[in-house]
Scaffold this motif. Sequence first.
Motif, short mmCIF file in Angstrom:
data_model
loop_
_atom_site.label_atom_id
_atom_site.label_comp_id
_atom_site.label_asym_id
_atom_site.label_seq_id
_atom_site.Cartn_x
_atom_site.Cartn_y
_atom_site.Cartn_z
N ARG A 61 0.73 -1.21 -0.14
CA ARG A 61 0.22 -0.09 0.17
C ARG A 61 0.84 1.25 -0.02
O ARG A 61 0.27 2.28 -0.67
CB ARG A 61 -0.99 0.10 1.23
CG ARG A 61 -2.04 -1.13 1.11
CD ARG A 61 -2.97 -1.28 2.32
NE ARG A 61 -3.62 -0.05 2.67
CZ ARG A 61 -4.56 0.21 2.25
NH1 ARG A 61 -5.25 -0.51 1.22
NH2 ARG A 61 -5.31 1.41 2.63
N ALA A 91 1.98 1.74 -3.51
CA ALA A 91 0.87 2.40 -4.51
C ALA A 91 0.38 3.63 -4.14
O ALA A 91 0.01 4.35 -5.02
CB ALA A 91 -0.48 1.24 -4.08
N LEU A 132 -1.37 4.40 -1.40
CA LEU A 132 -2.50 4.53 -0.75
C LEU A 132 -2.25 5.13 1.00
O LEU A 132 -3.10 5.38 1.70
CB LEU A 132 -3.20 3.19 -0.46
CG LEU A 132 -3.88 2.90 -1.88
CD1 LEU A 132 -4.17 1.43 -1.96
CD2 LEU A 132 -4.81 3.62 -2.32
N GLY A 150 -0.62 -0.57 -11.45
CA GLY A 150 -1.49 -1.55 -11.44
C GLY A 150 -1.83 -2.46 -10.32
O GLY A 150 -0.52 -2.48 -9.56
N MET A 151 -2.71 -2.47 -9.63
CA MET A 151 -3.07 -3.23 -8.41
C MET A 151 -4.12 -4.31 -8.52
O MET A 151 -5.40 -3.80 -8.90
CB MET A 151 -3.22 -2.13 -7.44
CG MET A 151 -2.95 -3.01 -6.03
SD MET A 151 -2.67 -1.86 -4.62
CE MET A 151 -2.71 -2.91 -3.26
N PHE A 195 -6.16 -6.57 -6.04
CA PHE A 195 -6.52 -6.66 -4.60
C PHE A 195 -7.20 -8.14 -4.45
O PHE A 195 -7.63 -8.77 -5.04
CB PHE A 195 -7.86 -5.82 -4.19
CG PHE A 195 -7.25 -4.20 -4.36
CD1 PHE A 195 -7.26 -3.71 -5.48
CD2 PHE A 195 -7.13 -3.59 -3.08
CE1 PHE A 195 -6.77 -2.46 -5.61
CE2 PHE A 195 -6.71 -2.11 -3.24
CZ PHE A 195 -6.74 -1.50 -4.23
N ALA A 229 -11.80 -6.27 -5.62
CA ALA A 229 -12.41 -4.91 -5.61
C ALA A 229 -12.57 -4.25 -6.83
O ALA A 229 -12.53 -3.36 -7.52
CB ALA A 229 -11.15 -3.89 -5.09
N LEU A 230 -13.30 -5.28 -7.80
CA LEU A 230 -13.85 -4.85 -9.18
C LEU A 230 -15.10 -3.88 -8.72
O LEU A 230 -15.69 -3.97 -7.68
CB LEU A 230 -14.45 -6.02 -9.76
CG LEU A 230 -13.52 -6.85 -10.35
CD1 LEU A 230 -14.03 -8.07 -11.04
CD2 LEU A 230 -12.29 -6.52 -11.48
N PHE A 231 -15.36 -3.04 -9.73
CA PHE A 231 -16.40 -1.68 -9.68
C PHE A 231 -17.94 -2.43 -9.63
O PHE A 231 -18.24 -3.12 -10.89
CB PHE A 231 -16.24 -0.82 -10.53
CG PHE A 231 -14.81 -0.15 -10.60
CD1 PHE A 231 -14.19 0.26 -9.18
CD2 PHE A 231 -14.32 0.05 -11.80
CE1 PHE A 231 -13.03 0.76 -9.44
CE2 PHE A 231 -12.86 0.62 -11.67
CZ PHE A 231 -12.11 0.90 -10.45
N PRO A 232 -18.48 -2.77 -8.74
CA PRO A 232 -19.73 -3.72 -8.78
C PRO A 232 -20.70 -2.87 -9.69
O PRO A 232 -21.48 -3.88 -10.10
CB PRO A 232 -20.05 -3.68 -7.39
CG PRO A 232 -19.39 -2.61 -6.72
CD PRO A 232 -18.37 -2.28 -7.25
N HIS A 233 -20.72 -1.59 -10.15
CA HIS A 233 -21.94 -1.06 -10.70
C HIS A 233 -21.55 -1.12 -12.31
O HIS A 233 -21.99 -0.40 -13.02
CB HIS A 233 -22.22 0.12 -10.18
CG HIS A 233 -20.96 1.18 -10.02
ND1 HIS A 233 -19.91 0.68 -9.59
CD2 HIS A 233 -20.69 2.31 -10.64
CE1 HIS A 233 -18.94 1.60 -9.50
NE2 HIS A 233 -19.49 2.95 -10.32
N MET A 234 -20.18 -1.63 -12.71
CA MET A 234 -19.90 -1.62 -13.85
C MET A 234 -20.03 -3.13 -14.63
O MET A 234 -19.61 -4.14 -13.90
CB MET A 234 -18.58 -0.90 -14.15
CG MET A 234 -18.42 0.45 -13.59
SD MET A 234 -16.99 1.27 -13.96
CE MET A 234 -16.89 2.64 -13.01
N PHE A 252 -11.94 1.36 -17.43
CA PHE A 252 -11.93 2.61 -16.44
C PHE A 252 -10.45 3.36 -16.36
O PHE A 252 -10.57 4.65 -16.38
CB PHE A 252 -12.28 2.12 -14.90
CG PHE A 252 -12.19 3.20 -13.85
CD1 PHE A 252 -13.48 4.07 -13.83
CD2 PHE A 252 -11.21 3.51 -13.04
CE1 PHE A 252 -13.47 5.03 -12.88
CE2 PHE A 252 -11.48 4.34 -12.27
CZ PHE A 252 -12.58 5.36 -11.85
N ARG A 293 -7.94 -5.17 -15.77
CA ARG A 293 -8.07 -3.99 -15.51
C ARG A 293 -6.57 -3.12 -15.12
O ARG A 293 -6.46 -2.16 -15.47
CB ARG A 293 -8.87 -3.79 -14.16
CG ARG A 293 -9.19 -2.58 -13.81
CD ARG A 293 -10.13 -2.44 -12.51
NE ARG A 293 -9.70 -2.96 -11.34
CZ ARG A 293 -10.50 -3.09 -10.43
NH1 ARG A 293 -11.61 -2.47 -10.31
NH2 ARG A 293 -9.96 -3.38 -9.33
N SER A 294 -5.85 -3.98 -14.19
CA SER A 294 -4.47 -3.38 -14.14
C SER A 294 -3.58 -3.24 -15.33
O SER A 294 -2.74 -2.39 -15.11
CB SER A 294 -4.04 -4.35 -12.87
OG SER A 294 -4.59 -4.35 -11.64
#
Lengths: 264, 355, 294
Positions: free
Chosen positions: B51, B54, B56, B82-83, B85, B89-94, B102, B150-151
């Motif tokens: 983290r 990254a 964070l 790229g990370m 998780f 931690a995918l975007f649930p609304h997409m 993204f 995604r990463s």
Amino acid sequence: MQSNPLLGRIAWNTLIALLYLFLLAPIIVVFIISFDTRQYLAFPPESFSFGSYVKVFQNVKFISAFWRSLVIGAIVGFVAVSAGMLLSLSLVRYQFRGKAAVGFLILAPFLVPHIVLAVGIMLVIAPLGLLDSYPGIVLAHLGITIPYTVRTITMSLMAVDTRVEEAALVHGASPRMVFWRITLPLVRPGLIAGGVIAFLISFDEATISLFIVSVKASTLPTEIYHYLEYSTDPQIAALSVILILISVAVVMMVEKLIGLRKAL
Amino acid sequence: MADHHVVIDNLVKTYPGAQKPSVDHVSFSLPRGEMLALLGPSGCGKTTILRMIAGLIAPTSGAIRLEGRDVSSIAVYKRNLGMVFQAYALFPHMTVAQNVSFGLEMRKVSRAEREERVRKALDLVKLTGLGDRKVNQLSGGQQQRAAIARSLVIEPELLLLDEPLSNLDAKLRDEMRDEIRDIQARTGVTAIFVTHDQDEALSMADRLAVMSAGRLEQVGTPREIFDRPQTEFVASFIGAGTFFEGRVAEPGLAVVEGLKPLRFVGEAPVGSMVKLMIRPHRLVLAGSSGLPNSFTGTVEHIVYRGQMLTLNVRCGGRLLQADLPTHAGVLPEKGSEVTLAVAPQDVTLVGQVAP
Amino acid sequence: MSAAALPAAGASSANASRGVLLMLLLPGLVALVITFLLPLIWLFRASFASSTMGAFSGGDWTVQSYSAVLFDPFYWRVAWNTLVLGFNVAIFAVILSYPIALFLVRTESRFRGVLTALAVAPLLTSSVVRTYGWMVILGDRGVINSTLQSLSLTGGVIRLTNNSFGATVALIEILMPYAILAMLSGFGRLNPQLEEAAAMLGANRVKVFTRIILPLSAPGVLTAALLVFVLAISSFVTPRLMGGGRVFVLGTEVFNEATVTLNWPLAAALSVMLLILFSSIILLYQRALRALET
Ligand SMILES: Nc1ncnc2c1ncn2[C@@H]1O[C@H](COP(=O)(O)OP(=O)(O)OP(=O)(O)O)[C@@H](O)[C@H]1O
Ligand SMILES: [Mg+2]
């Protein structure tokens, strides 16, 4: 009780049905009577017509109050949701001194009788010349609706996995973008639920409104109240049915979005 | 080290209110294209390091350099990393494609190029044609792949993976292990992945960094870590082994109480107390081996494991663990007496004991 | 650190930047202070002011409003009416809600969600509307009277409205959803397996009810009773409309002083007294709850 299980069951179910009938009686009765057209309140209706509905739509007082309530409710909903969103963010995502006090202040309006609040708000806004004005009634409704929006939004926000937001950050989204593209869409059910509840509370609220508004900013419930002081004719029933239908729409929306029990 | 792609330099993290640092002066570096495993028991600070890299969380002190450039002052979203998780931690609304796209959107890549790159990334992770699925319509393994896509699609400077396999069942884990290794090799991306599973680390990484309680114990290739552990912790954390304490009588010879003197390879001053370790599979039946180190004892316990036979031999008051291949001729039985032997280079010096 | 300081940066933002936090808190807190905190303070202050029409003067402190209330037997009667109304409504609302809540907790019907919504949804319909419904039911030519007359059970009209009976009945129904909701949250510990276990140990159904269900549901019932009570004693729309001006409770008097007589200090003093009544009952409730739990 232990004699016959079947009989017991029937008795129990009948009891429940009767209690439900009692609970829903006023709504059912209002619905029936709304199709009557006599000038006075009587049961059963002697006709079946939409005459009372027509009268409601011709009643300038009611129609303008209806629009005012709608506008006031929409503004209250929007402001309560915005403030609630910010408050929820601070409560869910931040640790700070005085957090417990803020949490208490948000919940406290739940604990104070509306009539007491009403007198207090009246006393505060009267010297500002806000009695019977839009800003006055909106302010008056904010205190009692923000607790609800904070509750629904906080629930949605706590369900958002912060890893998802972190993933967006790592993959190039600025904090602002994370808010608009990730956090906000994910709490949308809570936002909408909070918004419609706030709208409905404002739209249906009578107690506080009666202290704050009289003529210029009168809302539909206050108009109905004043009307009922003199007359109880079926026009009110028709109007009530319209209000009930709006409530039903809201209830179904909230139930679908986050579950009614959690929101209340 | 200066020409290394990623350099972690004396990184320290003390969480607010914590007594002692969760990450304590950790340094390591990776050349371009390397896959490094950060390995250690739960709570040793692996995630914390990841983290910090990254962005964070901020390090208490120390530096992180990418291509020689200190990134401490660069915001997390500008580091171009790229990370993956642990729970993806995918975007649930997409949809899957929107998830993958993204990072490109945030980089203001044109729509046409985005579509092309998303398609390629999905092909790479074998999710061809699943772009329109909602995230919750994917299996665990597929979600994993989507997270990797995604990463990778943003062509990150560095790929970070936090226990990428821990949420998968055993079979899928083996499959994804090869898969991730393969994808990393094909893209040539520099990668750091966190795990507490030694098999995973040994089989996937070019090099391992083994941690314990916030400190780095040893960095090295899987072979080095396994065969030449430099600390007792590394030796015991990775693989099984029997440990001995002895006094160095002459260079390469230690006297161990109750046993014959042990020959070992390694530098230790004469007269000092040392800790030695023997891996079970390095022990052989003494019969014909002619090896200098031998142990005679009684077989107390036998476990048959297919190709292997694991023996516990009571020898000079201690238990010695040995793995013998089942094809090694006549096998000992429980209660019988055996003599085991081991080569000096397989007696590993894992540390000095303070007097 | 840049990211950790911003709202979206996740739970790691323990050391949040003051600025952002302030930005988040300010609008909501200002709204709550203006619409909640300030009104309560003002209310308290106004109750000690001397009365002027439709305003109160800030300068002086006097207890004249309180003494006006305390030495007037009318207000003692009003307070008494209020308490009686509160108790009646609380007791009946709880008795009538209890079976519904019990049913909703234990049913395995697939309509459970709908039935729950149906039971609590009236909360979201205007109380004015539901009060009107009760006027229709209990009115002189309403459902009950016309039914009784058409069955020739009574000669004349039975007065069910414009008195405290009507106000009580309507309030019971209007506040029942609150009771149901409170009980539903309080019945979490009720568990069919417990009942089955008791039954297997030989308890008959009466015993199961009195020994298992009732004690376990007592905290929920108590909460429901309190909630209904406090809502009832602070209500005024329903008592006013159902009482037809003949039911005098604290709520109606507060409204009267505030909007008709325009004696604001008196309205404030009555409100403060209502608030004190309210708080003491909540304190009592907490005592009772603690006693129940030990
Ligand atoms: N936000 C935090 N605040 C305070 N302490 C923390 C925080 N996050 C982690 N720690 C502590 O720091 C230490 C290292 O935690 P970290 O999550 O890095 O461990 P890990 O090696 O990833 O463990 P695991 O394998 O269980 O994921 C732990 O002792 C943990 O309790
Ligand atoms: Mg971890």
